[in-house]
Write a protein that holds these residues in place. Structure first.
Motif, PDB file in Angstrom:
ATOM      1  N   THR A 218      -9.592 -17.853 -32.018  1.00 15.25           N
ATOM      2  CA  THR A 218      -9.960 -18.937 -31.100  1.00 15.25           C
ATOM      3  C   THR A 218      -9.320 -18.713 -29.746  1.00 15.25           C
ATOM      4  O   THR A 218      -8.109 -18.505 -29.645  1.00 15.25           O
ATOM      5  N   GLN A 219     -10.126 -18.789 -28.691  1.00 12.12           N
ATOM      6  CA  GLN A 219      -9.630 -18.648 -27.318  1.00 12.12           C
ATOM      7  C   GLN A 219     -10.014 -19.895 -26.531  1.00 12.12           C
ATOM      8  O   GLN A 219     -11.189 -20.244 -26.427  1.00 12.12           O
ATOM      9  N   LEU A 220      -8.995 -20.562 -25.965  1.00  9.21           N
ATOM     10  CA  LEU A 220      -9.209 -21.834 -25.272  1.00  9.21           C
ATOM     11  C   LEU A 220      -8.722 -21.816 -23.829  1.00  9.21           C
ATOM     12  O   LEU A 220      -8.550 -22.875 -23.218  1.00  9.21           O
ATOM     13  N   HIS A 221      -8.504 -20.611 -23.273  1.00  5.73           N
ATOM     14  CA  HIS A 221      -8.044 -20.540 -21.883  1.00  5.73           C
ATOM     15  C   HIS A 221      -8.596 -19.267 -21.251  1.00  5.73           C
ATOM     16  O   HIS A 221      -7.996 -18.200 -21.326  1.00  5.73           O
ATOM     17  N   THR A 222      -9.770 -19.382 -20.626  1.00  9.31           N
ATOM     18  CA  THR A 222     -10.416 -18.258 -19.955  1.00  9.31           C
ATOM     19  C   THR A 222     -11.085 -18.745 -18.673  1.00  9.31           C
ATOM     20  O   THR A 222     -11.283 -19.940 -18.469  1.00  9.31           O
ATOM     21  N   HIS A 223     -11.440 -17.768 -17.847  1.00  9.36           N
ATOM     22  CA  HIS A 223     -12.081 -18.082 -16.571  1.00  9.36           C
ATOM     23  C   HIS A 223     -13.288 -17.181 -16.345  1.00  9.36           C
ATOM     24  O   HIS A 223     -13.383 -16.095 -16.913  1.00  9.36           O
ATOM     25  N   GLU A 224     -14.201 -17.635 -15.496  1.00 11.48           N
ATOM     26  CA  GLU A 224     -15.433 -16.902 -15.269  1.00 11.48           C
ATOM     27  C   GLU A 224     -15.144 -15.506 -14.733  1.00 11.48           C
ATOM     28  O   GLU A 224     -14.201 -15.308 -13.970  1.00 11.48           O
TER      29      GLU A 224
ATOM     30  N   ILE B 101       4.179 -31.800 -31.635  1.00 14.41           N
ATOM     31  CA  ILE B 101       3.619 -31.085 -30.487  1.00 14.41           C
ATOM     32  C   ILE B 101       3.212 -29.705 -30.986  1.00 14.41           C
ATOM     33  O   ILE B 101       4.066 -28.924 -31.416  1.00 14.41           O
ATOM     34  N   TRP B 102       1.921 -29.409 -30.944  1.00 22.20           N
ATOM     35  CA  TRP B 102       1.447 -28.150 -31.506  1.00 22.20           C
ATOM     36  C   TRP B 102       1.566 -27.019 -30.495  1.00 22.20           C
ATOM     37  O   TRP B 102       1.424 -27.228 -29.280  1.00 22.20           O
ATOM     38  N   ALA B 103       1.805 -25.837 -31.009  1.00 23.07           N
ATOM     39  CA  ALA B 103       1.858 -24.629 -30.190  1.00 23.07           C
ATOM     40  C   ALA B 103       0.450 -24.092 -29.973  1.00 23.07           C
ATOM     41  O   ALA B 103      -0.373 -24.083 -30.882  1.00 23.07           O
ATOM     42  N   PHE B 104       0.186 -23.635 -28.751  1.00 25.38           N
ATOM     43  CA  PHE B 104      -1.071 -22.982 -28.401  1.00 25.38           C
ATOM     44  C   PHE B 104      -0.772 -21.657 -27.714  1.00 25.38           C
ATOM     45  O   PHE B 104       0.344 -21.423 -27.247  1.00 25.38           O
ATOM     46  N   ALA B 105      -1.778 -20.794 -27.669  1.00 30.62           N
ATOM     47  CA  ALA B 105      -1.659 -19.521 -26.971  1.00 30.62           C
ATOM     48  C   ALA B 105      -2.994 -19.221 -26.310  1.00 30.62           C
ATOM     49  O   ALA B 105      -4.055 -19.441 -26.912  1.00 30.62           O
TER      50      ALA B 105
ATOM     51  N   ASN C 108      -5.232 -18.356 -30.649  1.00 26.57           N
ATOM     52  CA  ASN C 108      -5.012 -19.257 -31.767  1.00 26.57           C
ATOM     53  C   ASN C 108      -5.839 -18.773 -32.962  1.00 26.57           C
ATOM     54  O   ASN C 108      -6.914 -18.196 -32.783  1.00 26.57           O
ATOM     55  N   VAL C 109      -5.336 -19.020 -34.165  1.00 29.93           N
ATOM     56  CA  VAL C 109      -6.078 -18.694 -35.383  1.00 29.93           C
ATOM     57  C   VAL C 109      -6.278 -19.996 -36.154  1.00 29.93           C
ATOM     58  O   VAL C 109      -5.330 -20.531 -36.756  1.00 29.93           O
ATOM     59  N   LEU C 110      -7.490 -20.536 -36.101  1.00 35.53           N
ATOM     60  CA  LEU C 110      -7.792 -21.807 -36.746  1.00 35.53           C
ATOM     61  C   LEU C 110      -8.112 -21.599 -38.228  1.00 35.53           C
ATOM     62  O   LEU C 110      -8.783 -20.640 -38.596  1.00 35.53           O
ATOM     63  N   LEU C 111      -7.621 -22.520 -39.047  1.00 27.10           N
ATOM     64  CA  LEU C 111      -7.865 -22.508 -40.488  1.00 27.10           C
ATOM     65  C   LEU C 111      -8.929 -23.553 -40.773  1.00 27.10           C
ATOM     66  O   LEU C 111      -8.662 -24.760 -40.715  1.00 27.10           O
ATOM     67  N   LEU C 112     -10.148 -23.095 -41.076  1.00 28.29           N
ATOM     68  CA  LEU C 112     -11.291 -24.004 -41.138  1.00 28.29           C
ATOM     69  C   LEU C 112     -11.970 -23.982 -42.506  1.00 28.29           C
ATOM     70  O   LEU C 112     -12.266 -22.912 -43.039  1.00 28.29           O
ATOM     71  N   PRO C 113     -12.268 -25.168 -43.054  1.00 26.44           N
ATOM     72  CA  PRO C 113     -13.055 -25.232 -44.294  1.00 26.44           C
ATOM     73  C   PRO C 113     -14.522 -24.926 -44.044  1.00 26.44           C
ATOM     74  O   PRO C 113     -15.218 -24.423 -44.924  1.00 26.44           O
TER      75      PRO C 113
ATOM     76  N   GLN D 200      -0.940 -16.435 -32.061  1.00 24.60           N
ATOM     77  CA  GLN D 200      -0.590 -15.018 -32.050  1.00 24.60           C
ATOM     78  C   GLN D 200      -0.438 -14.507 -30.627  1.00 24.60           C
ATOM     79  O   GLN D 200      -1.182 -14.907 -29.726  1.00 24.60           O
ATOM     80  N   HIS D 201       0.538 -13.604 -30.459  1.00 21.42           N
ATOM     81  CA  HIS D 201       0.651 -12.823 -29.229  1.00 21.42           C
ATOM     82  C   HIS D 201       0.646 -11.360 -29.633  1.00 21.42           C
ATOM     83  O   HIS D 201       1.525 -10.914 -30.374  1.00 21.42           O
ATOM     84  N   ASN D 202      -0.352 -10.624 -29.165  1.00 28.37           N
ATOM     85  CA  ASN D 202      -0.514  -9.251 -29.612  1.00 28.37           C
ATOM     86  C   ASN D 202       0.473  -8.277 -28.964  1.00 28.37           C
ATOM     87  O   ASN D 202       0.680  -7.178 -29.493  1.00 28.37           O
ATOM     88  N   GLY D 203       1.066  -8.667 -27.830  1.00 25.72           N
ATOM     89  CA  GLY D 203       2.007  -7.759 -27.200  1.00 25.72           C
ATOM     90  C   GLY D 203       1.365  -6.410 -26.947  1.00 25.72           C
ATOM     91  O   GLY D 203       0.292  -6.303 -26.355  1.00 25.72           O
ATOM     92  N   ASP D 204       2.011  -5.356 -27.429  1.00 30.34           N
ATOM     93  CA  ASP D 204       1.476  -4.002 -27.268  1.00 30.34           C
ATOM     94  C   ASP D 204       0.849  -3.483 -28.559  1.00 30.34           C
ATOM     95  O   ASP D 204       0.559  -2.284 -28.674  1.00 30.34           O
TER      96      ASP D 204
END
Length: 354
Positions: free
Chosen positions: A20-26, A229-233, A254-259, A278-282
């Motif tokens: 899940t990605q919730l922070h992007t720009h055109e 307070i939930w963590a987001f990335a 983010n990795v959502l756990l969905l039924p 998750q942060h993938n780093g290198d």
């Protein structure tokens, strides 16, 4: 010792994990929508850049390119959260809302106007905008999700959050440590107290350019289980060529756990904290296969982890896949950091001993 936590009720064998990605720009320059590779870095091409290290290539790609790029790498929940001052790839950062309210009220939604149907790609999308609000004498960003609000109008943060709430929207604080460090955590206390729809804050932004874990820890200590307070990335991806060390594509997510793969399930998971970040780093952040919580201990199953640390009240209190309850006496919360190679890490939401 009983524990309150957001993973109660998650059926790990039956639920699907959705990137899940919730922070992007055109897209600000031409990129390929048939690839999942970050566009070439500035040092790989002769691209003119300004003093801020930015470029303004033309013609620009459309948002459909951005969605396809993320879908190619496996994302199935997505939001395009363009800055409030960008409208159809035109920038109005120094224009007051009163000068052109109808223009600045526009958002990138619906995506059908860009010639793409997210449903055909198997992606749940939420409308979104990165808004700005006045807070303690300066402008702070707020990500509004599932609303049609296109501009913050420089209102106070609580007023903006009320607007989002009135539309049954959701909100996240992006890169909070851009504005405040741990010593100023109190500046965020009032807004979290005032708005339930403010779900949490980014603890990873892009290539971890604004680390916010310590600030998050301090707020978790302050509020405890009464106000999780939930963590987001978020990638904060601007779709333009950058120096090699400034890449943002597929770095923080983010990795959502969905039924079920539905918008209702997405909103519930975001609201209830049924996800990890998750942060993938290198490298690649480890995936969590399951979490087991009993009165005696909490255990995380992450086969690809190279190490696990348990953070309670901002301190490491245990290592390994299990933390025993006797390590949590008089602690407000505990959370797990599941480490991989190359700075890669996955972070759980908090568990509260009660």
């Amino acid at each position: 010792m009983e524990k309150f936590h957001p993973y109660n009720g998650v059926e790990w064998d039956d639920y699907e994990q959705h990137l899940t990605q919730l922070h992007t720009h055109e897209p600000r320059n031409t990129i390929r929508d048939d690839t999942c590779i970050h566009e070439p870095g500035i040092d790989a091409e002769t691209i003119p850049i300004d003093a801020l290290g930015k470029n303004n290539l033309s013609p620009a790609s459309s948002p459909r390119t951005l969605l396809k790029k993320y879908r190619n790498i496996g994302y199935t929940v997505f939001s395009l959260t363009e800055h409030e001052y960008y409208v159809e790839r035109s920038k109005y950062k120094d224009v007051s809302y009163e000068e052109m309210p109808e223009r600045l009220d526009q958002t990138s939604w619906p995506w059908t106007k860009w010639g793409i149907d997210p449903e055909e790609l198997g992606v749940i999308t939420l409308s979104g905008t990165e808004l700005r609000a006045s807070h303690h004498g300066s402008l702070h960003d707020v990500i509004g999700l599932d609303t049609d609000i296109g501009h913050g109008q420089q209102a106070s943060m609580t007023t903006l959050l009320d607007r989002i709430a009135n539309q049954d929207g959701l909100a996240i604080l992006p890169h909070p440590s851009k504005y405040n460090d741990v010593s100023n955590y109190g500046q965020y206390v009032s807004v979290f107290e005032a708005a339930d729809i403010l779900l949490g804050m980014e603890i990873f932004n892009a290539n971890d350019r604004y680390p916010s874990r310590a600030l998050w820890d301090r707020l978790l200590m302050h509020f405890g289980p009464d106000r999780p307070i939930w963590a987001f990335a978020g990638d904060d991806y601007h779709s333009r060529a950058r120096p090699r060390d400034g890449k943002r594509f597929n770095r923080s997510r983010n990795v959502l756990l969905l039924p079920t793969h539905s918008k209702d399930a997405v909103r519930e998971a975001l609201t209830e904290g049924q996800f990890y970040v998750q942060h993938n780093g290198d490298h690649h952040a480890p995936f969590i296969h399951s979490i087991d919580v009993t009165d005696e201990a909490i255990s995380v199953d992450a086969p690809d982890a190279v190490g696990i640390e348990w953070i309670a009240d901002g301190e490491v209190v245990a290592t390994g896949e299990t933390v025993l309850s006797d390590r949590l006496v008089d602690r407000t919360y505990v959370r797990a950091e599941v480490h991989g190679d190359g700075r890669a890490v996955s972070c759980t939401q908090p568990f509260y001993p009660i």
